[in-house]
Design a protein around this motif. Structure first.
Motif, PDB file in Angstrom:
ATOM      1  N   SER B  80       8.995  15.017   7.653  1.00 49.48           N
ATOM      2  CA  SER B  80       8.795  13.573   7.589  1.00 49.48           C
ATOM      3  C   SER B  80       9.245  13.011   8.925  1.00 49.48           C
ATOM      4  O   SER B  80       9.007  13.612   9.956  1.00 49.48           O
ATOM      5  N   MET B  81       9.955  11.892   8.885  1.00 53.25           N
ATOM      6  CA  MET B  81      10.306  11.305  10.169  1.00 53.25           C
ATOM      7  C   MET B  81      11.800  11.072  10.294  1.00 53.25           C
ATOM      8  O   MET B  81      12.238  10.265  11.091  1.00 53.25           O
ATOM      9  N   ALA B  84      13.358  11.169  13.806  1.00 54.71           N
ATOM     10  CA  ALA B  84      12.890  10.065  14.632  1.00 54.71           C
ATOM     11  C   ALA B  84      13.474   8.742  14.141  1.00 54.71           C
ATOM     12  O   ALA B  84      13.862   7.884  14.931  1.00 54.71           O
ATOM     13  N   ALA B  98      10.226  -0.817   9.018  1.00 53.15           N
ATOM     14  CA  ALA B  98       8.769  -0.939   9.106  1.00 53.15           C
ATOM     15  C   ALA B  98       8.141   0.411   9.405  1.00 53.15           C
ATOM     16  O   ALA B  98       7.114   0.774   8.835  1.00 53.15           O
ATOM     17  N   LEU B  99       8.785   1.146  10.273  1.00 53.18           N
ATOM     18  CA  LEU B  99       8.275   2.458  10.674  1.00 53.18           C
ATOM     19  C   LEU B  99       8.289   3.419   9.486  1.00 53.18           C
ATOM     20  O   LEU B  99       7.352   4.190   9.279  1.00 53.18           O
ATOM     21  N   THR B 102       5.371   2.715   7.387  1.00 50.40           N
ATOM     22  CA  THR B 102       4.175   3.276   8.010  1.00 50.40           C
ATOM     23  C   THR B 102       4.104   4.775   7.786  1.00 50.40           C
ATOM     24  O   THR B 102       3.068   5.319   7.382  1.00 50.40           O
ATOM     25  N   ILE B 106       1.198   6.855   5.931  1.00 47.64           N
ATOM     26  CA  ILE B 106       0.365   7.851   6.618  1.00 47.64           C
ATOM     27  C   ILE B 106       0.523   9.223   5.974  1.00 47.64           C
ATOM     28  O   ILE B 106      -0.449   9.951   5.777  1.00 47.64           O
ATOM     29  N   GLU B 107       1.751   9.542   5.599  1.00 47.04           N
ATOM     30  CA  GLU B 107       1.963  10.857   4.997  1.00 47.04           C
ATOM     31  C   GLU B 107       1.410  10.943   3.577  1.00 47.04           C
ATOM     32  O   GLU B 107       1.245  12.052   3.049  1.00 47.04           O
ATOM     33  N   ARG B 114      -5.606  12.126   7.309  1.00 41.99           N
ATOM     34  CA  ARG B 114      -4.521  11.940   8.277  1.00 41.99           C
ATOM     35  C   ARG B 114      -4.896  12.539   9.632  1.00 41.99           C
ATOM     36  O   ARG B 114      -4.737  11.912  10.670  1.00 41.99           O
ATOM     37  N   ARG B 149      -8.146   4.385   7.329  1.00 44.73           N
ATOM     38  CA  ARG B 149      -7.749   3.059   7.840  1.00 44.73           C
ATOM     39  C   ARG B 149      -7.614   2.053   6.707  1.00 44.73           C
ATOM     40  O   ARG B 149      -6.696   1.234   6.685  1.00 44.73           O
ATOM     41  N   LEU B 152      -4.496   2.700   4.732  1.00 48.11           N
ATOM     42  CA  LEU B 152      -3.328   2.289   5.517  1.00 48.11           C
ATOM     43  C   LEU B 152      -3.209   0.762   5.565  1.00 48.11           C
ATOM     44  O   LEU B 152      -2.122   0.208   5.360  1.00 48.11           O
ATOM     45  N   ALA B 153      -4.341   0.116   5.787  1.00 51.59           N
ATOM     46  CA  ALA B 153      -4.360  -1.342   5.861  1.00 51.59           C
ATOM     47  C   ALA B 153      -3.930  -1.952   4.525  1.00 51.59           C
ATOM     48  O   ALA B 153      -3.132  -2.897   4.492  1.00 51.59           O
ATOM     49  N   MET B 156      -0.197  -1.585   4.068  1.00 49.75           N
ATOM     50  CA  MET B 156       0.532  -2.485   4.960  1.00 49.75           C
ATOM     51  C   MET B 156       0.549  -3.902   4.397  1.00 49.75           C
ATOM     52  O   MET B 156       1.563  -4.580   4.407  1.00 49.75           O
ATOM     53  N   GLU B 157      -0.592  -4.288   3.891  1.00 47.43           N
ATOM     54  CA  GLU B 157      -0.726  -5.646   3.390  1.00 47.43           C
ATOM     55  C   GLU B 157       0.096  -5.842   2.111  1.00 47.43           C
ATOM     56  O   GLU B 157       0.724  -6.862   1.915  1.00 47.43           O
TER      57      GLU B 157
END
Lengths: 270, 166
Positions: B80-81, B84, B98-99, B102, B106-107, B114, B149, B152-153, B156-157
């Motif tokens: 994962s992240m 980071a 926020a990251l 995201t 994405i994952e 992806r 996309r 993801l969009a 996010m929304e």
């Protein structure tokens, strides 16, 4: 994909789908579709908003990508080093191949030279023993002048021959084997150098000759045998560092070998 | 030839990013990139300048990943992240929240969506290049991309308002 062109017939309200929009944003829409998609975005605010959302999605993806790449690349991903290592490896392989080729070449050359030397050695030895056998054949049958200098002057004989041949010539005493020393003579040889012959005789008057010369290029060797082409005589011959010896007579090899050992012992004692 | 190497070097960050997205394991990702680079150097003479070195490398990397996965039956890691995130959380807590959103979004995408999104939106490959790299028709790239996309969009929304406080 197949369904989307159905909307084209819909006159005033140009419909586009997510795929159209997405491709348009990437500049990948088909040339024929571009106008239609651009018009749709222009005319319907919903599409413009959607386009903005898709762009935001890309921005998020890029943020994600950047965050993933938090660490600097490890040294093992250095391409230049990889290239250098490959080059070094290739060089090592070339060197190894070169070594193998060189060894193969040197072996070949060595074999070639060795082969030549072998032949040269065979030639030298063969010439010598043939001279010895020929001298025996010529002189051993002489009744009146088998020798030039008789055993009565053996001291003079050996001194003279030693001087001419430039090797220490001794009169080997073979009486233990039943052979009496008669004398000797100076001879020429095929190589052009002087040679000497010492003659012995057994109780029955059968003769054996010892042919001597300064060794000219033969490798020191142990006893070897030679039968004359007529098959009448046998020779045993050998070489030491300075002197070539050929002992010939109408005897079997055992007898000749016994005499040869006697000669060798006398020479060692000299 | 050194142009070739320069191009390869320039592609390394993207290759690592893509490999991380595929494997989700830092070491496995760098292994993958290393194999890809070795392979690229071995086949260097086979490269024909009909496309870019970059897209050629992505193709090699992708194929390597597929064949590795087939051979080793390797499962995706759980990287994962976290690493980071811990890094950036110290700098900007809001950004890290926020990251994380995201990253989760994405994952959550399918591997195909992806990877396609990363190749086009992040690495800047054309549809044709992405199609070659992943071995599918351009039409498939188009649909995967738009679905990725869109997903993801939407996330996010609909994401938690907390992250959007301004």
């Amino acid at each position: 994909m197949s369904g989307r062109n159905d909307h084209l017939a819909d006159g005033d309200m140009p419909l586009i789908d997510d795929i159209d929009l997405s491709a348009y944003l990437d500049g990948e829409a088909r040339p024929g579709d571009r106008r239609r998609i651009a018009d749709a975005i222009e005319s319907a605010p919903g599409f413009a908003r959607k386009a903005q959302l898709l762009r935001n999605a890309d921005a998020k993806a890029r943020q994600y990508g950047d965050a993933l790449l938090a660490s600097a690349p490890p040294a093992r991903l250095c391409v230049r080093r990889m290239v250098a290592e490959r080059r070094a490896k290739r060089t090592r392989r070339l060197v190894a191949a070169g070594v193998v080729l060189t060894i193969a070449f040197l072996s070949f050359v060595g074999g070639w030279i060795g082969h030549g030397l072998f032949h040269q050695q065979t030639f030298i030895a063969r010439s010598f023993v043939e001279d010895a056998a020929a001298a025996h054949t010529v002189f051993s049958v002489e009744t009146r002048h088998p020798v030039e200098v008789t055993a009565l002057e053996s001291g003079h004989l050996t001194a003279w021959l030693s001087k001419r041949l430039n090797i220490p010539v001794t009169q080997a005493d073979l009486s233990g084997a039943g052979f009496k020393f008669i004398g000797g003579r100076l001879l020429s040889s095929r190589s052009g150098a002087p040679a000497a012959m010492l003659m012995y005789q057994d109780a029955e008057g059968i003769r054996a000759t010892l042919y001597l010369a300064r060794n000219r290029g033969a490798e020191p060797s142990s006893f070897r045998f030679f039968s004359s082409s007529e098959g009448r005589t046998e020779s045993v011959y050998w070489f030491d560092r300075d002197i070539s010896y050929g002992l010939t007579g109408a005897y079997n090899r055992e007898t000749l070998l016994k005499l040869a050992k006697g000669v060798l012992k006398a020479m060692d004692g000299a | 030839m050194s142009d070739f190497l320069t191009d390869v070097e320039a592609a390394i960050p993207g290759l690592r990013r893509y490999a991380l997205a595929l494997t989700r394991d830092a070491d496995a990702a760098d292994d993958l990139v290393q194999d890809c680079l070795e392979r690229a150097l071995t086949r260097r003479r086979l490269w024909r300048p009909t496309g870019t070195v970059k897209s050629w490398l992505f193709t090699i990397l992708h194929n390597q990943f597929i064949s590795d996965r087939r051979c080793l039956n390797r499962r995706a890691g759980d990287l994962s992240m976290d690493d980071a995130l811990q890094q950036s959380a110290a700098d900007n807590p809001m950004a890290s929240v926020a990251l994380a959103e995201t990253a989760r979004a994405i994952e959550a995408l399918s591997l195909e969506q992806r990877t396609t999104l990363l190749l086009v939106a992040v690495e800047g490959l054309t549809y044709a290049e992405a199609a070659t790299a992943t071995g599918v028709p351009v039409g498939t790239i188009m649909s995967r991309l738009s679905r990725a996309r869109r997903a993801l969009a939407d996330k996010m929304e609909a994401g938690p308002r907390l992250a959007r406080v301004k």
